[in-house]
Write an enzyme that holds these catalytic residues in place. Structure first.
Site, PDB file in Angstrom:
ATOM      1  N   TYR A  76       0.797  -1.493   0.075  1.00 26.12           N
ATOM      2  CA  TYR A  76      -0.031   0.108   0.107  1.00 26.12           C
ATOM      3  C   TYR A  76       0.766   1.137  -0.302  1.00 26.12           C
ATOM      4  O   TYR A  76       0.405   2.034  -0.386  1.00 26.12           O
ATOM      5  CB  TYR A  76      -0.746  -0.037   1.463  1.00 26.12           C
ATOM      6  N   PHE A 128      -7.777  20.637 -25.066  1.00 26.44           N
ATOM      7  CA  PHE A 128      -8.289  19.059 -24.777  1.00 26.44           C
ATOM      8  C   PHE A 128      -9.463  19.178 -23.802  1.00 26.44           C
ATOM      9  O   PHE A 128      -9.974  19.568 -23.171  1.00 26.44           O
ATOM     10  CB  PHE A 128      -6.971  18.429 -24.291  1.00 26.44           C
ATOM     11  N   THR A 129      -9.977  17.855 -23.767  1.00 27.10           N
ATOM     12  CA  THR A 129     -11.676  18.302 -23.437  1.00 27.10           C
ATOM     13  C   THR A 129     -11.352  18.228 -22.317  1.00 27.10           C
ATOM     14  O   THR A 129     -12.226  18.906 -21.721  1.00 27.10           O
ATOM     15  CB  THR A 129     -12.671  17.248 -24.297  1.00 27.10           C
ATOM     16  N   ASP A 219       0.972  20.493 -20.994  1.00 29.32           N
ATOM     17  CA  ASP A 219       0.207  18.778 -20.963  1.00 29.32           C
ATOM     18  C   ASP A 219       1.984  17.907 -21.545  1.00 29.32           C
ATOM     19  O   ASP A 219       1.903  18.353 -23.239  1.00 29.32           O
ATOM     20  CB  ASP A 219      -0.627  18.785 -21.791  1.00 29.32           C
ATOM     21  N   LYS A 262      -0.080   7.104 -24.091  1.00 35.50           N
ATOM     22  CA  LYS A 262      -0.276   7.935 -24.465  1.00 35.50           C
ATOM     23  C   LYS A 262       1.838   7.972 -24.969  1.00 35.50           C
ATOM     24  O   LYS A 262       1.714   6.397 -25.069  1.00 35.50           O
ATOM     25  CB  LYS A 262      -0.492   9.074 -24.856  1.00 35.50           C
ATOM     26  N   ARG A 386     -14.047  14.601 -33.996  1.00 35.07           N
ATOM     27  CA  ARG A 386     -12.857  15.671 -33.215  1.00 35.07           C
ATOM     28  C   ARG A 386     -13.568  17.331 -33.826  1.00 35.07           C
ATOM     29  O   ARG A 386     -13.017  17.751 -34.414  1.00 35.07           O
ATOM     30  CB  ARG A 386     -11.306  15.285 -33.416  1.00 35.07           C
ATOM     31  N   PHE A 453     -19.214  13.890 -26.535  1.00 32.43           N
ATOM     32  CA  PHE A 453     -19.310  13.251 -27.664  1.00 32.43           C
ATOM     33  C   PHE A 453     -19.270  11.175 -26.764  1.00 32.43           C
ATOM     34  O   PHE A 453     -19.555  10.520 -27.960  1.00 32.43           O
ATOM     35  CB  PHE A 453     -17.526  13.549 -27.928  1.00 32.43           C
TER      36      PHE A 453
HETATM   37  C1  P71 Z   1      -7.176  10.621 -26.623  1.00 34.48           C
HETATM   38  C2  P71 Z   1      -7.274  11.080 -24.734  1.00 34.48           C
HETATM   39  C3  P71 Z   1      -8.431   9.691 -24.646  1.00 34.48           C
HETATM   40  C4  P71 Z   1      -9.579  10.649 -24.994  1.00 34.48           C
HETATM   41  C5  P71 Z   1      -9.837  11.682 -23.555  1.00 34.48           C
HETATM   42  C6  P71 Z   1     -11.348  12.375 -24.125  1.00 34.48           C
HETATM   43  C7  P71 Z   1     -11.921  12.000 -24.711  1.00 34.48           C
HETATM   44  C8  P71 Z   1     -11.626  10.936 -25.885  1.00 34.48           C
HETATM   45  C9  P71 Z   1     -10.086  10.319 -26.179  1.00 34.48           C
HETATM   46  C10 P71 Z   1      -6.517  11.871 -23.901  1.00 34.48           C
HETATM   47  C11 P71 Z   1      -5.286  13.090 -23.017  1.00 34.48           C
HETATM   48  C12 P71 Z   1      -5.112  13.824 -24.729  1.00 34.48           C
HETATM   49  C13 P71 Z   1      -4.136  14.938 -24.002  1.00 34.48           C
HETATM   50  C14 P71 Z   1      -3.882  16.116 -25.439  1.00 34.48           C
HETATM   51  C15 P71 Z   1      -5.305  15.099 -21.602  1.00 34.48           C
HETATM   52  C16 P71 Z   1      -5.630  14.018 -22.074  1.00 34.48           C
HETATM   53  C17 P71 Z   1      -6.344  13.225 -20.688  1.00 34.48           C
HETATM   54  N1  P71 Z   1      -6.821  11.560 -25.089  1.00 34.48           N
HETATM   55  N2  P71 Z   1      -4.411  15.481 -22.917  1.00 34.48           N
HETATM   56  O1  P71 Z   1      -6.860  11.167 -27.480  1.00 34.48           O
HETATM   57  O2  P71 Z   1      -4.726  13.568 -25.245  1.00 34.48           O
HETATM   58  O3  P71 Z   1      -5.646  11.770 -20.596  1.00 34.48           O
HETATM   59  O4  P71 Z   1      -7.080  10.011 -20.933  1.00 34.48           O
HETATM   60  O5  P71 Z   1      -5.307   9.393 -19.467  1.00 34.48           O
HETATM   61  O6  P71 Z   1      -7.471  11.377 -18.382  1.00 34.48           O
HETATM   62  O7  P71 Z   1      -7.909   9.629 -27.517  1.00 34.48           O
HETATM   63  P1  P71 Z   1      -6.871  10.248 -19.945  1.00 34.48           P
END
Ligand code: P71
Length: 462
Positions: A76, A128-129, A219, A262, A386, A453
């Site tokens: 833990y 970013f969303t 980011d 990523k 997108r 979305f």
């Molecule tokens: C991508 C994602 C995953 C995603 C998230 C929201 C809607 C659709 C798909 C996530 C990102 C990203 C950037 C630049 C932060 C996050 C969040 N991308 N910054 O591209 O691209 O990270 O998913 O690990 O929470 O499909 P998280």
């Protein structure tokens, strides 16, 4: 024998384990996407042939990472894998404090809560969303300071992720520097098409921010890919390693949020990294409420080990060359066919320009959403909208945001698909392009209040 004119890249790995995928019929797919409300997020993955929904958490791990999974210390508190990850962050990113989170948005949540006061403004190089959502939940106002070229899919500018310093200066004048919580700076800007910023631009941003006492929060989700573009596109950086470039970028910033799903070649994990002791303490206080103890923050020990090992692999030049080479391969095929895509080709995805692809569908009939559904129907290739659906609504007026970019993203998972998969994908896009006049717009029949979305449902207009 003919003389070799070019020397191709190839993957610096061979395949040891395979996961069979299901082949389906057009009839099956038409029914599946209808049942999914014409939303590719609502499809079952087993009904997908080539899954280009996202590069997030979809990478293939190496044998070295899998071996690390067996070395998970699931204590833990004080797991040894946390210290391995911390050492990797110090070595490659240089930040002082590591605050592990379950994934990127966990880090965004904590960062937004500790740094944003209601009414503050957070300038960012596009949004970013999830990032913008957490900023708004904390009472902040997002302001777009990316260069204009980023909003133009035709512009071939090499650094469309750059910050427009005039836009930033105007915001500082309008709100006052003390109202700016921090700059939210994304590497390889996802919503702009995976476009990098240059080191030159970052240095100028750093100077302006230092003068005004404004922190820069990176980011870092795809910052290693951004580093590769600096190496290959920016004057003066060709002889530096990706590692050196990455360290230089981070040195101009005060901290970072990271979705390790990523760049880091893992299926889950992320972190917040900070240099400031006081802020890190505040972050850890929230961490234990929302994520987990300070030495795991919502990730298993084995996953932290896979992250630490993934970082080592991600900074390798040969890895990046093949990763980005594959994306370029697909992009160039589509350009040859004459399909409208965002240029220059980004690092993690190809973005179809749905406004140009389907000029007969008005933006409030969701052309990108309709195109993603049509591609799935044709071949079982899953892509992601997108555009206007992702952009959501203005909280004040209740109206849709009408983003300039209305895109369908073909996102390439790392180390997962072969060149033949890219060929099949390109051929499917070509077939859909040839039949584009028959594609109809959509009507939204279910709309969630936030991040719509993910779960929105649609019907075909007749
Ligand atoms: C991508 C994602 C995953 C995603 C998230 C929201 C809607 C659709 C798909 C996530 C990102 C990203 C950037 C630049 C932060 C996050 C969040 N991308 N910054 O591209 O691209 O990270 O998913 O690990 O929470 O499909 P998280």
């Amino acid at each position: 024998m003919a003389k070799l004119k070019k020397r191709s890249w190839a993957e610096p790995f061979k395949i040891k384990v395979v996961e069979p995928i299901k082949m389906t019929t057009q009839e099956f797919r038409e029914k599946a996407i209808e049942e999914a409300g014409y939303n590719t997020f609502l499809l079952r993955s087993e009904d997908v042939y080539i899954d280009l929904l996202t590069d997030s958490g979809t990478s293939a791990m190496s044998d070295y990472q899998w071996a690390g999974m067996m070395m998970g210390d699931e204590a833990y508190a004080g797991s040894k894998n946390f210290y391995h990850l911390e050492a990797a962050i110090h070595k490659y990113y240089g930040y002082k404090h590591l605050i592990p989170t379950h994934q990127g948005r966990g880090a965004e949540h904590i960062l937004s809560q500790i740094m944003i006061k209601p009414g503050d403004v957070i300038p960012g190089n596009m949004y970013f969303t999830t990032t913008r959502h957490h900023q708004e939940l904390a009472g902040g106002i997002f302001a777009d300071i990316i260069v204009d070229e980023a909003h133009d899919p035709e512009s071939t500018y090499k650094f469309k992720g750059n910050v427009d310093l005039n836009k930033l200066s105007n915001i500082i004048k309008e709100y006052g520097a003390e109202k700016v919580s921090y700059i939210s700076l994304e590497g390889n800007v996802n919503m702009a098409g995976g476009q990098p910023f240059s080191m030159k631009n970052l240095k100028e941003l750093y100077e302006l921010c230092s003068k005004n006492n404004i922190p820069i929060m990176l980011d870092a989700t795809r910052i290693i890919e951004n580093s590769y573009f600096i190496k290959t596109r920016e004057e003066g950086y060709a002889d530096l390693s990706i590692e050196e470039i990455l360290m230089e970028i981070c040195s101009y910033t005060d901290g970072a949020t990271m979705s390790s799903k990523k760049d880091h070649l893992v299926n889950i994990g992320g972190f917040l990294a900070l240099n400031d002791d006081h802020l890190a303490q505040k972050a850890r206080e929230l961490l234990v409420v929302f994520e987990g103890l300070q030495t795991y923050g919502g990730i298993a020990g084995r996953d932290m080990e896979a992250m630490a090992r993934g970082i080592e692999e991600a900074v390798q030049y040969d890895h990046m060359k093949a990763r980005i080479g594959q994306v370029e391969y697909l992009g160039e095929k589509l350009l040859e066919i004459g399909v409208p895509i965002v240029k220059p080709i980004g690092s993690h995805a190809i973005y179809l320009d749905a406004k140009k692809f389907l000029p007969h569908i008005p933006q409030d009939q969701y052309p990108a959403q309709a195109l993603a559904a049509a591609i799935y129907e044709d071949s079982g290739v899953r892509t992601m909208e997108r555009g206007i659906v992702s952009a959501g609504r203005d909280k004040k007026t209740g109206n849709h945001y009408f983003p300039k970019l209305e895109l369908v993203r073909l996102t390439i998972p790392r180390r997962v698909y072969t060149q033949a998969h890219m060929d099949v994908t390109a051929e499917s896009i070509e077939a859909v392009f040839e039949n584009r006049d028959s594609i109809k717009g959509l009507k939204m029949v279910y709309e969630p209040e936030s991040l719509r979305f993910f779960q929105a449902r649609f019907e075909k207009l007749t």
